[in-house]
Structure formats: structure tokens, C-alpha cells
Design a protein around this motif. Structure first.
Motif, mmCIF file in Angstrom:
data_model
loop_
_atom_site.group_PDB
_atom_site.id
_atom_site.type_symbol
_atom_site.label_atom_id
_atom_site.label_comp_id
_atom_site.label_asym_id
_atom_site.label_seq_id
_atom_site.Cartn_x
_atom_site.Cartn_y
_atom_site.Cartn_z
ATOM 1 N N THR A 1 0.842 -1.196 0.000
ATOM 2 C CA THR A 1 0.000 0.000 0.000
ATOM 3 C C THR A 1 0.874 1.242 0.000
ATOM 4 N N SER A 2 0.537 2.159 -0.889
ATOM 5 C CA SER A 2 1.180 3.474 -0.914
ATOM 6 C C SER A 2 0.319 4.429 -0.097
ATOM 7 N N TYR A 3 0.961 5.119 0.834
ATOM 8 C CA TYR A 3 0.276 6.060 1.727
ATOM 9 C C TYR A 3 0.827 7.441 1.396
ATOM 10 N N THR A 4 0.016 8.242 0.719
ATOM 11 C CA THR A 4 0.494 9.507 0.172
ATOM 12 C C THR A 4 -0.258 10.662 0.836
ATOM 13 N N ILE A 5 0.458 11.732 1.169
ATOM 14 C CA ILE A 5 -0.126 12.811 1.972
ATOM 15 C C ILE A 5 -0.028 14.170 1.276
ATOM 16 N N GLY A 6 -0.840 15.118 1.758
ATOM 17 C CA GLY A 6 -0.718 16.511 1.367
ATOM 18 C C GLY A 6 -0.841 16.778 -0.119
ATOM 19 N N ASP A 7 0.019 17.681 -0.624
ATOM 20 C CA ASP A 7 0.004 18.024 -2.049
ATOM 21 C C ASP A 7 0.255 16.795 -2.916
ATOM 22 N N LYS A 8 1.135 15.906 -2.451
ATOM 23 C CA LYS A 8 1.412 14.680 -3.194
ATOM 24 C C LYS A 8 0.137 13.858 -3.376
ATOM 25 N N ALA A 9 -0.668 13.804 -2.318
ATOM 26 C CA ALA A 9 -1.902 13.017 -2.377
ATOM 27 C C ALA A 9 -2.854 13.572 -3.422
ATOM 28 N N HIS A 10 -2.967 14.888 -3.479
ATOM 29 C CA HIS A 10 -3.857 15.493 -4.469
ATOM 30 C C HIS A 10 -3.390 15.179 -5.885
ATOM 31 N N ILE A 11 -2.086 15.335 -6.130
ATOM 32 C CA ILE A 11 -1.534 15.038 -7.453
ATOM 33 C C ILE A 11 -1.759 13.570 -7.801
ATOM 34 N N PHE A 12 -1.464 12.687 -6.848
ATOM 35 C CA PHE A 12 -1.581 11.252 -7.082
ATOM 36 C C PHE A 12 -3.026 10.850 -7.337
ATOM 37 N N SER A 13 -3.962 11.511 -6.667
ATOM 38 C CA SER A 13 -5.378 11.152 -6.807
ATOM 39 C C SER A 13 -5.900 11.415 -8.206
ATOM 40 N N ARG A 14 -5.273 12.350 -8.924
ATOM 41 C CA ARG A 14 -5.750 12.725 -10.257
ATOM 42 C C ARG A 14 -5.185 11.819 -11.362
ATOM 43 N N LEU A 15 -4.331 10.879 -11.008
ATOM 44 C CA LEU A 15 -3.810 9.929 -11.985
ATOM 45 C C LEU A 15 -4.807 8.798 -12.205
ATOM 46 N N SER A 16 -4.758 8.180 -13.365
ATOM 47 C CA SER A 16 -5.600 7.014 -13.633
ATOM 48 C C SER A 16 -5.072 5.828 -12.822
ATOM 49 N N THR A 17 -5.863 4.772 -12.742
ATOM 50 C CA THR A 17 -5.420 3.578 -12.015
ATOM 51 C C THR A 17 -4.127 3.035 -12.612
ATOM 52 N N LYS A 18 -4.063 2.992 -13.928
ATOM 53 C CA LYS A 18 -2.860 2.503 -14.600
ATOM 54 C C LYS A 18 -1.654 3.371 -14.271
ATOM 55 N N GLN A 19 -1.870 4.684 -14.251
ATOM 56 C CA GLN A 19 -0.773 5.604 -13.938
ATOM 57 C C GLN A 19 -0.332 5.457 -12.484
ATOM 58 N N LYS A 20 -1.281 5.245 -11.579
ATOM 59 C CA LYS A 20 -0.939 5.044 -10.176
ATOM 60 C C LYS A 20 -0.046 3.811 -10.018
ATOM 61 N N ILE A 21 -0.445 2.711 -10.642
ATOM 62 C CA ILE A 21 0.344 1.482 -10.576
ATOM 63 C C ILE A 21 1.746 1.724 -11.135
ATOM 64 N N SER A 22 1.799 2.440 -12.247
ATOM 65 C CA SER A 22 3.083 2.706 -12.889
ATOM 66 C C SER A 22 4.002 3.537 -11.997
ATOM 67 N N ARG A 23 3.458 4.581 -11.361
ATOM 68 C CA ARG A 23 4.295 5.438 -10.513
ATOM 69 C C ARG A 23 4.756 4.677 -9.271
ATOM 70 N N ILE A 24 3.903 3.850 -8.714
ATOM 71 C CA ILE A 24 4.281 3.044 -7.549
ATOM 72 C C ILE A 24 5.398 2.072 -7.920
ATOM 73 N N CYS A 25 5.219 1.410 -9.049
ATOM 74 C CA CYS A 25 6.222 0.429 -9.478
ATOM 75 C C CYS A 25 7.538 1.085 -9.869
ATOM 76 N N GLN A 26 7.473 2.253 -10.473
ATOM 77 C CA GLN A 26 8.704 2.963 -10.822
ATOM 78 C C GLN A 26 9.542 3.237 -9.572
ATOM 79 N N ALA A 27 8.872 3.619 -8.492
ATOM 80 C CA ALA A 27 9.591 3.871 -7.238
ATOM 81 C C ALA A 27 10.170 2.579 -6.686
#
Length: 456
Positions: free
Chosen positions: A348-374
Motif C-alpha cells: 500500500t502506498s500512503y500519500t499525503i498533502g500536495d502529493k496526495a492530491h496530485i496522485f489522486s488525479r492519476l488514472s489507475t494505470k498511472q498510479k500502478i506505474s508510478r508506484i512500481c517505478q519507485a
């Protein structure tokens, strides 16, 4: 958040429940009389705990819940139906110091299991394991001294801490840059926003006297929603009315009348309001709430948090107790399916503040991609192992508009008492006014306190 010094000094009530916020909030409360009926706004864990306390005493009550479900910010989700793997999209941890919650679990025959983690870091592209991490010894010693010293501070000194932010306080104490970066990333996962938006009092009281794992100790086996199901069963499903968004509260000398959006009305002698600040402000109160209380509610902010859980076909991270704090967009990772059987697993990725807002606007595929990239920095290709994902952005929640309350500079002593103050036939409860603020423990304690205040 936790105010452990307060809890250590607080006495036990005759029922064994801890008084979790100031008795000043109940000074003008007239106890209920035989035959009185109590209305409770909100069927989250606070409202259900209040109802359970009243049920034990034989008091009549009705719970009005705006959602189509009970539980509020406790939300267990089965991410893989074949294996039964589940994740918590809301409240996650039961702390070792959460005595009332632990006692309630025992009373309801719920088992808690280990949900503690080891510290890994991913900073500036460098992956550090617990075995290789080298803390600053001098700072570590000084920091422990600051925590110990806090427990003996006077109220005047604590109020002074409330006037500056946690980041500024740490800088004033000489924290090294590297340690400051780690504290910013790590502590912000507790508060849900940058530690520049947290008072130093809230910051230091969060960790002074904490359990060794900072209350990230346990969870309820099978999912935290089981607590809601057990409480609902005890309280009675017939006493809980769902899809009842309250729009008006009218009080006269003898009773309180509540009107819902669907036009239905309910009358009682007392009311326990467990709603978050934004929902309280959304109600038309007649007579109106005190001006200071309204101003305080308007000032209180709620943390922007998104929890994004990715199901992987295998647990490539090996360590069942893995947690990683990072300077990447996904921010913090932990193995949420620890102790759940099977080869598959969920990070589980736990994202806060401004990061959370940015992350929330990504598609599901994009979220998975950004998590995996990290994660790729530490584990190589991980996206090919990702099967699905589920997420919840609490700032978009229509009822709470945030995960839990956050007390900024000059607010813990500045607005909390005003928010908690009872008003005519109404008493307030919820994590936002609790000493154990931000936890299930705080919601439970304030719900019980509100019921006990009405019981006299």
C-alpha cells in the motif's frame, strides 16, 4: 495523534473508560431522565461506541447515518476474491497503548494480530535497509531527551510549543539536515500533511511516551471492519437508519428535533454528534451554534491522504514486515497483507498533502506505474507482477473531506476546546476532539465519554 501525558494522568471513570477530552466540554450537560431518547449523528466507530454504552444502560437511542453503510472512516476492502486478501482503505492500526480499543476487541471476541513494520528508506535513488541504516547517534540521543523532557513540561510551556510548528522546533534544536528530511517524510505520514503544518506541541506529544512502534502495532484479524460489524450487531441494525443526511437541528427547552435531506424528522431528548467538522458546519442549527465554536470548526483542517493498494502476483519484497519511506510521489509503502496467507501480496502506498492530491488525479494505470517505478529502484521490474489496484482519496470524501483532523500552529490549545463544547441538548464526539486524535481509539473514547456525560 496521541496525548499520552494526559492519558497517564487521567483517572478512570467508574465504568473503566478513560476520559479522553476535557470535562469542561460537559459542564453544562443535564443528565438524561428515565425514558429519555437519544439521537446519535453518525454510525462510525464513535457513534456506535456511544450507542453501545447507552445500550448497556438500557437507554433508548437512534443512529442517523448519511452514508449507505456503517463504519465511517473504517473501510476494509477485499482486493482479491479468490484468495480473500483484504486491505484497509481507511483506519489501519491498533496501537499497543490503545487500551480501550483493545479491551473492546476482547469484549467482542475479536483477535488482533501483529501489524508492525521494519524501517527501510528510498531517498535520492538510494535504497537503505534496516541493517545498513546509520542514524545520527548524537541527534538520536538529544531527540530522546526532548521526548522525555516533554512529559514533565508545564501547561505554560506546552502552550508555548503550540505556537510554533514542528519543523521549526526541530530546526531550532539543531537537527541535522539528513535527519530533518527523514522526519519530514516519516512524521508527515502520521499527520497527513507536512510537519510545517503541525504545531510543535502536536508533534512532540505524538511521540512522547509512545509504544516503540509509534502505535503501529496491531490490526484486527480479518479486517478492521469486523469491529463495526460486531458493534452494529450489539447496537441493533433496527436502531441504525442509513442514507439520513442531517440538514437541520432544532432545540427547545425540552427536546431536539432533527430533519434529514429526505424530509424525515426525528425527535429526542438529547443528541450526540459524532460528525466531522465540515458535516457539522453543513447543518443549519436553530438556535445557532456559538460564534466561537463555528469559527473553530471553520479553522480545523483535515489531512489529504490517499491510500493506494497494489496487488502483486508474488511477494518479491521477501520481508513480511517491509515498510519504506521515500521521497518519491507515492511517499510511503508498507506490506498491508502481512500475516495473510498465500503467494500474492499487497503493498500500500500512503500519500499525503500536495502529493496526495496530485496522485489522486492519476488514472489507475498511472498510479500502478508510478508506484512500481519507485519500487523498481530496490527490486527491479515490479510492474509486470502487478495485477490490480484499489485506492481511496479521503479529501474527496463527501462526508469528511479528509482522512482525519490536523492541528496547525496555535490550534490545539486555541480551538479544540471550543469545538468540543456541548451546546444545550447536544454533546460532541469524534477523533477530531480526542486526546488520541486521529485514531480509532480516540473516536471510541469520545463516543463513550459523550454517552457517559448524558448518563451523568
Amino acid at each position: 495523534m496521541q496525548r499520552r501525558n494526559f492519558l497517564r494522568k487521567a483517572g478512570f471513570l467508574t465504568t473503566g473508560a478513560l476520559l479522553s477530552h476535557s470535562t469542561q466540554a460537559y459542564q453544562n450537560v443535564t443528565p438524561i431522565q428515565k425514558g429519555d431518547h437519544v439521537l446519535i449523528l453518525g454510525a462510525g466507530v464513535s457513534g456506535l461506541s456511544a450507542a453501545y454504552m447507552l445500550q448497556k444502560r438500557g437507554v433508548a437511542y437512534t443512529l442517523l447515518e448519511a452514508r449507505s453503510r456503517t463504519g465511517g472512516r473504517i473501510l476494509t476492502h477485499t482486493i482479491d476474491k479468490d484468495t480473500g486478501l483484504h486491505v484497509e482503505l481507511g483506519a489501519e492500526w491498533v496501537g499497543a497503548s490503545h487500551k480501550r480499543l483493545l479491551a473492546l476487541c476482547k469484549e467482542l471476541d475479536l483477535e488482533v494480530e501483529d501489524h508492525s513494520f521494519r524501517f527501510y528508506s528510498l531517498l535520492q535513488g538510494q535504497y537503505t535497509t534496516p541493517d545498513t541504516y546509520q542514524p545520527d547517534v548524537a541527534w538520536d540521543k538529544k531527540y530522546k531527551g526532548l521526548l522525555e523532557g516533554f512529559l514533565t513540561k508545564s501547561e505554560k510551556e506546552k502552550k508555548r510549543l503550540d505556537k510554533i510548528d514542528w519543523w521549526r522546533y526541530l530546526v531550532s534544536q539543531g537537527i541535522p539536515d539528513r535527519e530533518l528530511e527523514i522526519r519530514e517524510l516519516n512524521d508527515s505520514t502520521d499527520f497527513g500533511e507536512s510537519i510545517r503544518n503541525v504545531s510543535a506541541y502536536s508533534g512532540i506529544s505524538e511521540y512522547a511516551g509512545s509504544s516503540p512502534n509509534n502505535e503501529m502495532d496491531f490490526k484486527i484479524k480479518g479486517g478492521n471492519t469486523q469491529l463495526i460489524e460486531k458493534l452494529t450487531e450489539k447496537v441493533g441494525t433496527d436502531k441504525i437508519l442509513k442514507n439520513k443526511k442531517v440538514t437541520h437541528v432544532y432545540q427547545d427547552n425540552k427536546q431536539v428535533k432533527v430533519t434529514c435531506k429526505d424530509g424525515t424528522t426525528y425527535t429526542g431528548h438529547k443528541l450526540i454528534c459524532t460528525l466531522p467538522a465540515v458535516a457539522v458546519l453543513d447543518i443549519q442549527w436553530n438556535p445557532v451554534l456559538p460564534e466561537l465554536q463555528i469559527e473553530a470548526l471553520q479553522q480545523l483542517q483535515y489531512a489529504r491522504i490517499i491510500k493506494s493498494s497494489v496487488l502483486f502476483t508474488e511477494r518479491f519484497w521477501k520481508d513480511e514486515a517491509l515498510s519504506i519511506v521515500s521521497d518519491t510521489l507515492p511517499h510511503y509503502f508498507f506490506h498491508t497483507t502481512k500475516n495473510q496467507p498465500g503467494p500474492k501480496g499487497v503493498l500500500t502506498s500512503y500519500t499525503i498533502g500536495d502529493k496526495a492530491h496530485i496522485f489522486s488525479r492519476l488514472s489507475t494505470k498511472q498510479k500502478i506505474s508510478r508506484i512500481c517505478q519507485a519500487l523498481d529502484t530496490a527490486f527491479g521490474d515490479t510492474e509486470s507482477l502487478a495485477e490490480t489496484a484499489v485506492y481511496y482519496y479521503w479529501a474527496d470524501d463527501a462526508i469528511t473531506q479528509g482522512a482525519y483532523a490536523i492541528y496547525d500552529v496555535n490550534q490545539w490549545y486555541g480551538i479544540r476546546e471550543a469545538i468540543a463544547q456541548s451546546f444545550k441538548h447536544v454533546v460532541f464526539a469524534g477523533e477530531h476532539i480526542a486526546e488520541w486524535q486521529g485514531f480509532m481509539e480516540g473516536a471510541i473514547q469520545t463516543g463513550e465519554d459523550a454517552a457517559l456525560a448524558l448518563l451523568g
